[in-house]
Design an enzyme around this catalytic site. Structure first.
Site, PDB file in Angstrom:
ATOM      1  N   ASN A 133       0.857  -1.000  -0.192  1.00  0.00           N
ATOM      2  CA  ASN A 133       0.001   0.095  -0.098  1.00  0.00           C
ATOM      3  C   ASN A 133       0.927   1.210  -0.051  1.00  0.00           C
ATOM      4  O   ASN A 133       1.605   1.417   0.878  1.00  0.00           O
ATOM      5  CB  ASN A 133      -0.813  -0.029   1.390  1.00  0.00           C
ATOM      6  CG  ASN A 133      -1.822   1.252   1.495  1.00  0.00           C
ATOM      7  OD1 ASN A 133      -1.767   1.990   0.372  1.00  0.00           O
ATOM      8  ND2 ASN A 133      -2.356   1.367   2.487  1.00  0.00           N
ATOM      9  N   LYS A 191       0.168   4.412  -0.200  1.00  0.00           N
ATOM     10  CA  LYS A 191      -0.406   5.248   0.461  1.00  0.00           C
ATOM     11  C   LYS A 191      -0.516   6.618  -0.423  1.00  0.00           C
ATOM     12  O   LYS A 191      -0.111   6.443  -1.845  1.00  0.00           O
ATOM     13  CB  LYS A 191       0.197   5.598   1.755  1.00  0.00           C
ATOM     14  CG  LYS A 191       0.026   4.364   2.542  1.00  0.00           C
ATOM     15  CD  LYS A 191      -0.050   4.695   4.288  1.00  0.00           C
ATOM     16  CE  LYS A 191       0.052   3.294   4.947  1.00  0.00           C
ATOM     17  NZ  LYS A 191       0.167   3.371   6.478  1.00  0.00           N
ATOM     18  N   HIS A 209      -9.905   0.732   4.673  1.00  0.00           N
ATOM     19  CA  HIS A 209      -8.458   1.078   5.605  1.00  0.00           C
ATOM     20  C   HIS A 209      -8.685   1.905   6.883  1.00  0.00           C
ATOM     21  O   HIS A 209      -9.515   2.990   6.737  1.00  0.00           O
ATOM     22  CB  HIS A 209      -7.290   1.633   4.548  1.00  0.00           C
ATOM     23  CG  HIS A 209      -5.954   1.516   5.147  1.00  0.00           C
ATOM     24  ND1 HIS A 209      -5.562   2.523   6.054  1.00  0.00           N
ATOM     25  CD2 HIS A 209      -4.952   0.751   4.823  1.00  0.00           C
ATOM     26  CE1 HIS A 209      -4.211   2.089   6.295  1.00  0.00           C
ATOM     27  NE2 HIS A 209      -3.725   1.284   5.916  1.00  0.00           N
ATOM     28  N   GLU A 214      -7.087   4.241   7.969  1.00  0.00           N
ATOM     29  CA  GLU A 214      -6.883   5.659   7.523  1.00  0.00           C
ATOM     30  C   GLU A 214      -8.057   6.283   7.122  1.00  0.00           C
ATOM     31  O   GLU A 214      -8.394   7.354   7.240  1.00  0.00           O
ATOM     32  CB  GLU A 214      -5.567   5.954   6.756  1.00  0.00           C
ATOM     33  CG  GLU A 214      -4.423   5.812   7.541  1.00  0.00           C
ATOM     34  CD  GLU A 214      -3.019   5.143   6.862  1.00  0.00           C
ATOM     35  OE1 GLU A 214      -3.210   5.254   5.765  1.00  0.00           O
ATOM     36  OE2 GLU A 214      -2.285   4.671   7.657  1.00  0.00           O
ATOM     37  N   GLU A 250      -5.299  -5.743  10.332  1.00  0.00           N
ATOM     38  CA  GLU A 250      -4.354  -4.500  10.763  1.00  0.00           C
ATOM     39  C   GLU A 250      -4.535  -3.830  11.798  1.00  0.00           C
ATOM     40  O   GLU A 250      -5.600  -2.849  12.184  1.00  0.00           O
ATOM     41  CB  GLU A 250      -4.264  -3.516   9.519  1.00  0.00           C
ATOM     42  CG  GLU A 250      -4.013  -4.166   7.957  1.00  0.00           C
ATOM     43  CD  GLU A 250      -3.519  -3.001   7.282  1.00  0.00           C
ATOM     44  OE1 GLU A 250      -2.373  -3.007   6.663  1.00  0.00           O
ATOM     45  OE2 GLU A 250      -4.243  -1.924   7.057  1.00  0.00           O
ATOM     46  N   GLY A 258       2.310   1.763  10.750  1.00  0.00           N
ATOM     47  CA  GLY A 258       3.289   3.124  10.733  1.00  0.00           C
ATOM     48  C   GLY A 258       4.221   3.285  11.600  1.00  0.00           C
ATOM     49  O   GLY A 258       4.668   4.195  12.091  1.00  0.00           O
ATOM     50  N   SER A 318       3.479  -2.796  10.111  1.00  0.00           N
ATOM     51  CA  SER A 318       5.061  -2.791  10.384  1.00  0.00           C
ATOM     52  C   SER A 318       5.599  -4.065   9.844  1.00  0.00           C
ATOM     53  O   SER A 318       6.514  -4.447  10.575  1.00  0.00           O
ATOM     54  CB  SER A 318       5.285  -2.581  11.895  1.00  0.00           C
ATOM     55  OG  SER A 318       4.883  -1.024  12.297  1.00  0.00           O
TER      56      SER A 318
HETATM   57  C1  PEP Z   1      -0.908  -0.153   5.979  1.00  0.00           C
HETATM   58  O1  PEP Z   1      -0.994   1.089   5.988  1.00  0.00           O
HETATM   59  O2  PEP Z   1      -1.736  -0.844   5.411  1.00  0.00           O
HETATM   60  C2  PEP Z   1       0.459  -0.683   6.783  1.00  0.00           C
HETATM   61  C3  PEP Z   1       0.025  -1.876   7.138  1.00  0.00           C
HETATM   62  O3  PEP Z   1       1.325   0.216   7.103  1.00  0.00           O
HETATM   63  P1  PEP Z   1       2.700  -0.054   7.433  1.00  0.00           P
HETATM   64  O4  PEP Z   1       3.414  -1.383   7.027  1.00  0.00           O
HETATM   65  O5  PEP Z   1       3.811   1.007   7.244  1.00  0.00           O
HETATM   66  O6  PEP Z   1       2.655  -0.283   9.345  1.00  0.00           O
END
Ligand code: PEP
Length: 258
Positions: A11, A13, A101, A103, A173, A179, A219
């Site tokens: 992703n 973003k 997601h 966000e 997630e 992040g 992460s």
């Molecule tokens: C995400 O935004 O779906 C995500 C998992 O981000 P990160 O891997 O940076 O934690």
């Protein structure tokens, strides 16, 4: 090992302009092409305006990379200024689209009803939704991660048939791990991914439960992906930050070869 094809989805973003997207997908494709990936599927989710660029590079280079959107409109077409529809993504050769997601839920107020409408819009356009679910830190501290996440799964999948559910990707997630550099332990990931599959089994039967792919996200890096993937109900990863570096993401996709 299950029969499910592992999926590593990057992703991107709101990062990278079209030239940077081109450089990244070509670099990634160069690292993956011709390699034995052990059956692992790679996908990237670029910003909307860069999907055409990614499509062109993937087609021209015959790169082993699927791609898709980070979101889509719940509507098919019409007076919805600023939105992008499922059929528009399909016309660009997209396979996947992320829905719900954290966000989108947090910064754009997306409710369970909106998420459900978007899952339906994706399916109607022939896209595979990657439904994102997961608890925040408060729910995790209260030990409510399973019930919170399952409520999101139930809301997002309301009204779907068993066949539709079996074809989906669901990404667990935990918001506190996105992040932040703080990855869930493999046991944490397995606990909730297994609960998601059990929910599907109860609601939609064995076939759907055995087919649905449940990813972990939060992460994920090349250094932790293999132990997460050892867990029986983790079928892949949704990767944010680490998908912006070709070498690192190629290592994640190639975790079986490592
Ligand atoms: C995400 O935004 O779906 C995500 C998992 O981000 P990160 O891997 O940076 O934690």
């Amino acid at each position: 090992m299950s029969d499910r094809t592992p999926l590593m989805a990057g992703n991107w973003k709101m990062n990278l302009d079209w030239k940077q997207s081109l450089a990244l997908v070509e670099d990634l494709g160069g690292q993956l092409k011709g390699k034995d990936l052990g059956g692992v599927e790679a996908a990237v989710l670029p910003p909307f305006v860069n999907i055409r660029t990614v499509q062109t590079a993937v087609d021209a280079g015959k790169l082993p990379i699927a791609y898709g959107g980070q979101d889509l409109s719940a509507h098919e077409s019409g007076a919805y200024t600023g939105e992008v529809s499922g059929p528009m993504l399909t016309a660009l050769g997209c396979t996947y689209v992320a829905v719900g997601h954290s966000e989108r839920r947090e910064y754009h107020g997306e409710t369970e009803q909106v998420t459900n409408a978007k899952v339906n819009a994706a399916l109607a356009a022939g896209l595979t939704p990657i439904l994102c679910v997961g608890e925040g830190l408060d729910e995790r501290k209260a030990g409510k991660q399973v019930e919170y996440t399952l409520a999101q799964v139930e809301g997002g999948l309301e009204g779907l048939t068993a066949e539709q559910v079996g074809g989906l990707v669901i990404a667990y997630e935990p918001v506190w791990a996105i992040g932040t550099g703080e990855v869930a332990t493999p046991d944490d990931a397995q606990e909730v991914c297994a609960a998601v599959r059990d929910w599907v089994r109860t609601a939609h039967g064995d076939q759907a439960a055995d087919a649905v792919r449940v990813l972990y996200g939060g992460s994920v890096k090349s250094s932790n992906v293999a132990e997460l993937m050892e867990r029986p109900d983790v079928d892949g990863a949704l990767v944010g930050g680490a998908s912006l570096k070709a070498e690192e993401f190629a290592k994640i996709v190639g975790y079986r070869a490592a």
